[in-house]
Scaffold this motif. Structure first.
Motif, PDB file in Angstrom:
ATOM      1  N   ASP A  18       5.815   9.369  -7.674  1.00  0.00           N
ATOM      2  CA  ASP A  18       4.885   9.183  -8.796  1.00  0.00           C
ATOM      3  C   ASP A  18       5.191   7.909  -9.569  1.00  0.00           C
ATOM      4  OD1 ASP A  18       3.697  11.545  -8.081  1.00  0.00           O
ATOM      5  OD2 ASP A  18       4.608  12.741  -9.690  1.00  0.00           O
ATOM      6  N   ARG A  19       6.469   7.648  -9.774  1.00  0.00           N
ATOM      7  CA  ARG A  19       6.844   6.471 -10.564  1.00  0.00           C
ATOM      8  C   ARG A  19       6.571   5.181  -9.795  1.00  0.00           C
ATOM      9  NH1 ARG A  19       9.359   7.451 -15.291  1.00  0.00           N
ATOM     10  NH2 ARG A  19      10.211   9.554 -15.655  1.00  0.00           N
ATOM     11  N   LEU A  20       6.772   5.182  -8.503  1.00  0.00           N
ATOM     12  CA  LEU A  20       6.451   3.999  -7.710  1.00  0.00           C
ATOM     13  C   LEU A  20       4.945   3.721  -7.739  1.00  0.00           C
ATOM     14  CD1 LEU A  20       8.787   4.512  -4.621  1.00  0.00           C
ATOM     15  CD2 LEU A  20       8.972   2.716  -6.354  1.00  0.00           C
ATOM     16  N   THR A  21       4.156   4.764  -7.696  1.00  0.00           N
ATOM     17  CA  THR A  21       2.701   4.598  -7.798  1.00  0.00           C
ATOM     18  C   THR A  21       2.330   4.009  -9.149  1.00  0.00           C
ATOM     19  OG1 THR A  21       2.294   6.452  -6.286  1.00  0.00           O
ATOM     20  CG2 THR A  21       0.481   5.804  -7.741  1.00  0.00           C
ATOM     21  N   ALA A  22       2.959   4.521 -10.212  1.00  0.00           N
ATOM     22  CA  ALA A  22       2.693   4.007 -11.556  1.00  0.00           C
ATOM     23  C   ALA A  22       3.121   2.549 -11.684  1.00  0.00           C
ATOM     24  CB  ALA A  22       3.421   4.853 -12.591  1.00  0.00           C
ATOM     25  N   ALA A  23       4.133   2.156 -10.917  1.00  0.00           N
ATOM     26  CA  ALA A  23       4.637   0.782 -10.961  1.00  0.00           C
ATOM     27  C   ALA A  23       3.848  -0.158 -10.045  1.00  0.00           C
ATOM     28  CB  ALA A  23       6.111   0.752 -10.585  1.00  0.00           C
ATOM     29  N   GLY A  24       2.826   0.383  -9.368  1.00  0.00           N
ATOM     30  CA  GLY A  24       1.996  -0.447  -8.501  1.00  0.00           C
ATOM     31  C   GLY A  24       2.470  -0.538  -7.074  1.00  0.00           C
ATOM     32  N   HIS A  25       3.309   0.413  -6.640  1.00  0.00           N
ATOM     33  CA  HIS A  25       3.822   0.432  -5.273  1.00  0.00           C
ATOM     34  C   HIS A  25       3.631   1.837  -4.690  1.00  0.00           C
ATOM     35  CE1 HIS A  25       5.826  -3.552  -5.548  1.00  0.00           C
ATOM     36  NE2 HIS A  25       5.853  -3.234  -6.824  1.00  0.00           N
ATOM     37  N   PRO A  26       2.381   2.234  -4.438  1.00  0.00           N
ATOM     38  CA  PRO A  26       2.118   3.590  -3.953  1.00  0.00           C
ATOM     39  C   PRO A  26       2.726   3.836  -2.578  1.00  0.00           C
ATOM     40  CG  PRO A  26       0.158   2.230  -3.787  1.00  0.00           C
ATOM     41  CD  PRO A  26       1.154   1.434  -4.564  1.00  0.00           C
ATOM     42  N   VAL A  27       3.091   5.072  -2.323  1.00  0.00           N
ATOM     43  CA  VAL A  27       3.695   5.475  -1.059  1.00  0.00           C
ATOM     44  C   VAL A  27       2.596   5.702  -0.035  1.00  0.00           C
ATOM     45  CG1 VAL A  27       5.109   7.197   0.101  1.00  0.00           C
ATOM     46  CG2 VAL A  27       5.645   6.519  -2.249  1.00  0.00           C
ATOM     47  N   ALA A  28       2.718   5.026   1.113  1.00  0.00           N
ATOM     48  CA  ALA A  28       1.764   5.219   2.202  1.00  0.00           C
ATOM     49  C   ALA A  28       2.264   6.345   3.097  1.00  0.00           C
ATOM     50  CB  ALA A  28       1.611   3.933   3.000  1.00  0.00           C
ATOM     51  N   GLY A  29       1.491   7.438   3.141  1.00  0.00           N
ATOM     52  CA  GLY A  29       1.916   8.593   3.928  1.00  0.00           C
ATOM     53  C   GLY A  29       3.196   9.180   3.385  1.00  0.00           C
ATOM     54  N   ASP A  30       4.197   9.321   4.240  1.00  0.00           N
ATOM     55  CA  ASP A  30       5.488   9.878   3.822  1.00  0.00           C
ATOM     56  C   ASP A  30       6.585   8.813   3.734  1.00  0.00           C
ATOM     57  OD1 ASP A  30       4.512  12.500   3.682  1.00  0.00           O
ATOM     58  OD2 ASP A  30       4.798  12.785   5.841  1.00  0.00           O
ATOM     59  N   ASP A  31       6.196   7.547   3.801  1.00  0.00           N
ATOM     60  CA  ASP A  31       7.200   6.487   3.870  1.00  0.00           C
ATOM     61  C   ASP A  31       7.656   6.077   2.468  1.00  0.00           C
ATOM     62  OD1 ASP A  31       8.916   4.588   4.744  1.00  0.00           O
ATOM     63  OD2 ASP A  31       7.465   3.485   5.959  1.00  0.00           O
ATOM     64  N   LEU A  32       8.423   6.956   1.837  1.00  0.00           N
ATOM     65  CA  LEU A  32       8.942   6.685   0.506  1.00  0.00           C
ATOM     66  C   LEU A  32       9.886   5.499   0.510  1.00  0.00           C
ATOM     67  CD1 LEU A  32       9.067   7.568  -2.449  1.00  0.00           C
ATOM     68  CD2 LEU A  32      10.848   9.225  -1.811  1.00  0.00           C
ATOM     69  N   ASN A  33      10.681   5.359   1.580  1.00  0.00           N
ATOM     70  CA  ASN A  33      11.623   4.239   1.657  1.00  0.00           C
ATOM     71  C   ASN A  33      10.909   2.892   1.601  1.00  0.00           C
ATOM     72  OD1 ASN A  33      14.221   5.513   1.879  1.00  0.00           O
ATOM     73  ND2 ASN A  33      13.660   6.162   3.948  1.00  0.00           N
ATOM     74  N   ALA A  34       9.787   2.771   2.304  1.00  0.00           N
ATOM     75  CA  ALA A  34       9.064   1.498   2.341  1.00  0.00           C
ATOM     76  C   ALA A  34       8.542   1.126   0.962  1.00  0.00           C
ATOM     77  CB  ALA A  34       7.922   1.565   3.354  1.00  0.00           C
ATOM     78  N   ALA A  35       8.018   2.111   0.242  1.00  0.00           N
ATOM     79  CA  ALA A  35       7.517   1.841  -1.104  1.00  0.00           C
ATOM     80  C   ALA A  35       8.663   1.463  -2.042  1.00  0.00           C
ATOM     81  CB  ALA A  35       6.769   3.059  -1.637  1.00  0.00           C
ATOM     82  N   LEU A  36       9.791   2.123  -1.877  1.00  0.00           N
ATOM     83  CA  LEU A  36      10.947   1.814  -2.716  1.00  0.00           C
ATOM     84  C   LEU A  36      11.466   0.406  -2.426  1.00  0.00           C
ATOM     85  CD1 LEU A  36      12.790   2.987  -4.888  1.00  0.00           C
ATOM     86  CD2 LEU A  36      14.218   3.963  -3.076  1.00  0.00           C
ATOM     87  N   VAL A  37      11.474   0.035  -1.151  1.00  0.00           N
ATOM     88  CA  VAL A  37      11.891  -1.311  -0.764  1.00  0.00           C
ATOM     89  C   VAL A  37      10.945  -2.352  -1.371  1.00  0.00           C
ATOM     90  CG1 VAL A  37      12.044  -2.916   1.187  1.00  0.00           C
ATOM     91  CG2 VAL A  37      13.116  -0.662   1.331  1.00  0.00           C
ATOM     92  N   SER A  38       9.646  -2.070  -1.327  1.00  0.00           N
ATOM     93  CA  SER A  38       8.654  -2.987  -1.881  1.00  0.00           C
ATOM     94  C   SER A  38       8.873  -3.200  -3.373  1.00  0.00           C
ATOM     95  CB  SER A  38       7.245  -2.448  -1.628  1.00  0.00           C
ATOM     96  OG  SER A  38       6.270  -3.257  -2.257  1.00  0.00           O
TER      97      SER A  38
END
Length: 280
Positions: A229-249
């Motif tokens: 949720d916080r990554l989405t709020a920060a403008g880096h939404p999670v694609a599918g289940d790839d939480l690591n990729a969004a966190l890396v971004s």
């Protein structure tokens, strides 16, 4: 015109120099260090040739005391020079020429040397020594800075304050493991340079410090949902289940990539994400 400490970490893996002065950009003139070799501080009408020459001698196994002796013996301006050296083992070494502006002097011990000139008095070096010896449990860069700050509080350069620097080397300690330069921070012109150097070191540790394996948290359950949720709020939404990729971004934008561990999260990273995205 300067006070400094050169030192070796207790495990012998790191070397560093912390320095402050009423002199513009002191970090460009005084410190030098090489991983696996040692560290040098040249000051008082600094002879910058002492830096490569001192490291070259240390690289061949010459003891710190003999390095200092060799440097000053070959220097016609030795009477106005000051230098501190630490090598791979044994005591550090320091030299203060008879023509250095008072108060000037230094002290040494196992793996360290502190020196200064145009100081308010010997209490500056005493404070650096006492703080260095008392700080054995802290991270090596913080310990160097603490000793420098103690000298600053004790009076420091009697002309005032202008610049400060911290240089630390350690095998593979640089960004991405691609160099041995663990810390290279400089405050070139500031009314309170040692305090500003402390702020920079805190920021450096936040961004480039390595995560403590014991403190890492698994990205599962409620924590994973919160991070998503916080990554989405920060403008880096999670694609599918790839939480690591969004966190890396997101972490790449925030310069926190050195603290990432797949499928886990450093509490330092989590706190930064929470601060950025506010209350849920």
């Amino acid at each position: 015109m300067t006070f400094s400490i050169v030192a070796r970490s207790p495990d012998g893996q790191s070397y560093g120099v912390a320095v402050a002065s009423k002199f513009l950009a002191v970090g460009a003139a005084v410190p030098a260090a090489e991983s696996g070799v040692g560290a040098v501080a040249t000051q008082s009408y600094a002879n910058l040739a002492y830096r490569p020459q001192g490291l070259a001698l240390l690289r061949t196994g010459v003891a710190a005391t003999d390095v200092v002796a060799a440097l000053v013996a070959a220097d016609d301006g030795r009477a106005q020079r000051q230098v501190g050296v630490v090598g791979a083992d044994g005591d550090g070494a320091t030299y203060t020429g008879a023509g250095c502006t008072p108060w000037a002097g230094g002290q040494t011990g196992d793996g360290w040397a502190a020196q200064g000139n145009i100081l308010t008095g010997p209490e500056v070096i005493d404070a650096m020594r006492d703080t260095w010896l008392a700080g054995t449990a802290g991270p090596f860069p913080d310990r160097l800075l603490a000793a420098l700050a103690a000298g600053d509080r004790a009076g420091g350069d009697r002309r005032g304050r202008q610049s400060a620097a911290l240089l630390v080397v350690s095998p593979g300690g640089g960004y991405g493991g691609g160099s041995d330069v663990l810390v290279d921070l400089r405050v070139d012109d500031h009314p309170d340079p040692v305090s500003e150097l402390g702020r920079l070191l805190e920021t450096h540790t936040l961004l480039f410090g390595k995560p403590d394996p014991a403190s890492l948290r698994d990205l599962t359950g409620d924590l994973a949902a919160e991070v998503r949720d916080r990554l989405t709020a920060a403008g880096h939404p999670v694609a599918g289940d790839d939480l690591n990729a969004a966190l890396v971004s997101w972490a790449g934008v925030e310069n926190l990539e050195e603290r990432l561990v797949p499928d886990r999260i450093d509490p330092v990273v989590l706190d930064h994400l929470r601060r950025q995205t506010g209350e849920r």
